[in-house]
Write a protein that holds these residues in place. Structure first.
Motif, PDB file in Angstrom:
ATOM      1  N   UNK A   1       0.821  -1.210   0.000  1.00  0.00           N
ATOM      2  CA  UNK A   1       0.000   0.000   0.000  1.00  0.00           C
ATOM      3  C   UNK A   1       0.853   1.257   0.000  1.00  0.00           C
ATOM      4  N   UNK A   2       2.083   1.136   0.443  1.00  0.00           N
ATOM      5  CA  UNK A   2       3.020   2.261   0.486  1.00  0.00           C
ATOM      6  C   UNK A   2       4.322   1.822  -0.165  1.00  0.00           C
ATOM      7  N   UNK A   3       4.865   2.670  -1.029  1.00  0.00           N
ATOM      8  CA  UNK A   3       6.133   2.360  -1.685  1.00  0.00           C
ATOM      9  C   UNK A   3       7.072   3.554  -1.580  1.00  0.00           C
ATOM     10  N   UNK A   4       8.336   3.296  -1.785  1.00  0.00           N
ATOM     11  CA  UNK A   4       9.317   4.386  -1.794  1.00  0.00           C
ATOM     12  C   UNK A   4       9.038   5.337  -2.940  1.00  0.00           C
ATOM     13  N   UNK A   5       8.590   4.802  -4.078  1.00  0.00           N
ATOM     14  CA  UNK A   5       8.260   5.652  -5.223  1.00  0.00           C
ATOM     15  C   UNK A   5       7.136   6.627  -4.865  1.00  0.00           C
ATOM     16  N   UNK A   6       6.141   6.156  -4.108  1.00  0.00           N
ATOM     17  CA  UNK A   6       5.057   7.044  -3.679  1.00  0.00           C
ATOM     18  C   UNK A   6       5.608   8.206  -2.853  1.00  0.00           C
ATOM     19  N   UNK A   7       6.503   7.903  -1.945  1.00  0.00           N
ATOM     20  CA  UNK A   7       7.094   8.966  -1.122  1.00  0.00           C
ATOM     21  C   UNK A   7       7.881   9.949  -1.978  1.00  0.00           C
ATOM     22  N   UNK A   8       8.610   9.434  -2.948  1.00  0.00           N
ATOM     23  CA  UNK A   8       9.392  10.319  -3.817  1.00  0.00           C
ATOM     24  C   UNK A   8       8.478  11.244  -4.622  1.00  0.00           C
ATOM     25  N   UNK A   9       7.388  10.699  -5.161  1.00  0.00           N
ATOM     26  CA  UNK A   9       6.462  11.514  -5.947  1.00  0.00           C
ATOM     27  C   UNK A   9       5.810  12.581  -5.071  1.00  0.00           C
ATOM     28  N   UNK A  10       5.380  12.195  -3.882  1.00  0.00           N
ATOM     29  CA  UNK A  10       4.750  13.161  -2.970  1.00  0.00           C
ATOM     30  C   UNK A  10       5.744  14.253  -2.583  1.00  0.00           C
ATOM     31  N   UNK A  11       6.979  13.868  -2.301  1.00  0.00           N
ATOM     32  CA  UNK A  11       7.987  14.862  -1.928  1.00  0.00           C
ATOM     33  C   UNK A  11       8.268  15.817  -3.079  1.00  0.00           C
TER      34      UNK A  11
END
Length: 494
Positions: free
Chosen positions: A177-187
């Motif tokens: 449900x959570x990925x490092x890519x998601x965090x990178x895009x949000x940041x």
């Protein structure tokens, strides 16, 4: 007497208060920034005397959003954290909900902000013009994107206590449900995407608003710098911190430590990596346990030899010294003592044998009831196996005599033997076969009637060092059973 609180209640309370503060704080700050941007651009411009209607409606919607968001968040937490509060094992559905806390909170925030953009934008259209509706809707939408992104990253941080326990019960697997890519895009969106989009809206046609866009651009740049710094710090902490822990854990494993455990507190690929490291360490720990058990059964040298050369029915001819030790009158001892007491005496006796043989570089090849066959020179080659065997024989004799529980006989012989794996492809053991082994066993029978309880063949004495030979004297020739030539024997001096 007052009932005590569950042990996890304070942690859950801190987490819940953190979520509440996050929801209220992010909503108020986001609403304030949107209001300032609208004021700087004089949006909406065409509502005239209906301006107070827009202000009151906006304030009313903010209050409604805070109440609705708080109730929605409380409902999500109630469904998620019941198992956490009562300190029980979570179900698969409860784990899935716990891991979705950041996504769910971002969804709550995004839904309320999108609804606000549509409602207040539509109201600006009714009271003013289409351009006012576009200005209000886009500004609220950009403020909502920033708030949602920041809520997502902060919620990940606040939810770690619950997520860590959920991941401990069921490590991450399947679709994440959570990925490092998601965090990178949000940041990226918080640091660059949303502020740059706001700049484009302010400076490009249809030029929403009637005032100079410079103050708005300065505010957008400032917001981008602050929010971008916060988002980058959260990203770095969520990625760099667990990776640093993994590095420290792997460094300890590389130094031979297998008592390493990495807390699994991340639901992304990093969490899978944490769980994989723990699985690897568990495997290494199990291998060490099996190797230890294997070494205790067959001897450390044999275990090392098997791991190095593999499991095969092979071996080679070695020049070794065999030491055979046997208990005197063990039949009478077994008849006159309880079995448990006999076993205890034999275990203490074999402990002496193992210590002495191991100290001098030999191998206790096998235990045979109340006897033991010890080898010097295989599988590990020794520079002087004869001297080592003679020293071990005297050490065993002295220790057993000092204990005073048992009497024994020791035979020592040297010669070429086959040393290797013997048996079948499905069941085999490391052993030595040759005349020296038989000679040592026969010498043991005669040694039981000798004063010093040790007999060594002349081949052993001749191969020993001068210092060791001086500690031995010639005994006599013995005709050993099964051998054609008599054996010249030696026994220790007084």
């Amino acid at each position: 007497m007052r009932e005590s609180l569950p042990p996890r209640f304070p942690l859950l309370l801190r987490t819940s208060l953190g979520f509440a503060a996050l929801g209220i704080g992010s909503s108020v700050c986001g609403s304030g920034v949107v209001f300032v941007l609208l004021a700087l651009q004089d949006i909406p411009h065409d509502v005239g005397e209906h301006g107070w209607t827009m202000v009151i409606s906006s304030a009313g919607y903010i209050v409604f959003a805070l109440l609705a968001g708080s109730l929605w968040t409380a409902l999500l937490q109630r469904r998620t954290a019941v198992w956490f509060l009562f300190d029980r094992e979570p179900s698969e559905d409860e784990v899935r909900r716990a891991l979705r806390i950041p996504v769910d909170l971002a969804l709550v925030s995004g839904t309320l902000w999108l609804t606000g953009a549509l409602v207040l934008g539509g109201l600006a259209w009714v009271l003013g013009s289409l351009w006012d509706a576009m200005g209000v809707g886009l500004t609220i939408f950009l403020g909502g994107l920033t708030t949602v992104g920041l809520t997502y990253l902060l919620a990940e941080r606040l939810a770690r206590p619950v997520m860590a326990l959920a991941l401990k019960a069921r490590p991450p697997e399947g679709t994440l449900s959570v990925t490092v890519l998601t965090r990178l895009v949000v940041t990226w969106a918080l640091a660059s995407g949303v502020p740059m989009l706001g700049v484009l809206v302010a400076v490009l046609p249809p030029y929403l608003g009637t005032r100079d866009p410079t103050p708005s651009l300065i505010l957008l740049a400032s917001i981008g710098l602050v929010i971008g710094a916060i988002a980058t710090a959260l990203l770095a902490r969520s990625v760099a911190s667990p990776l640093h822990q993994l590095k420290l854990a792997l460094d300890r494993v590389a130094r031979g430590r297998t008592d390493v455990h990495v807390p699994v507190d991340d639901s992304s690929e990093i969490g899978r990596l944490q769980a994989s490291v723990n699985d690897m360490v568990d495997g290494l720990r199990e291998q060490d346990r099996l190797r230890d058990l294997f070494g205790r059964h067959v001897g450390a040298d044999v275990a090392r030899h098997a791991l190095e050369y593999g499991a095969s029915l092979s071996g080679d001819v070695r020049e070794v010294t065999a030491l055979f030790v046997d208990v005197v009158d063990s039949t009478a001892m077994a008849y006159g003592s309880p079995p448990v007491e006999v076993v205890r005496k034999l275990n203490r006796f074999f402990e002496v044998v193992v210590d002495a043989v191991g100290t001098h570089g030999g191998l206790v090849n096998k235990f045979q009831g109340d006897a033991a066959l010890c080898i010097f020179g295989a599988p590990t080659r020794l520079a002087d196996p004869a001297t080592a065997a003679l020293q071990a024989a005297r050490a065993i004799r002295d220790s057993v005599r000092e204990a005073g529980e048992l009497d024994l006989g020791i035979g020592v012989a040297s010669g070429p033997v086959f040393a290797g794996q013997l048996g079948s492809s499905s069941r085999f053991e490391y052993t030595v076969i040759g005349d020296a082994v038989n000679e040592a066993a026969r010498l043991t029978d005669h040694a039981k009637g000798v004063r010093h309880r040790i007999l060594a063949s002349q081949a052993v004495i001749d191969a020993a060092t001068t210092t060791e030979r001086e500690l031995w004297r010639r005994h006599r020739r013995l005709q050993l059973r099964g051998r054609r030539q008599p054996t010249v024997t030696f026994t220790p001096r007084s």
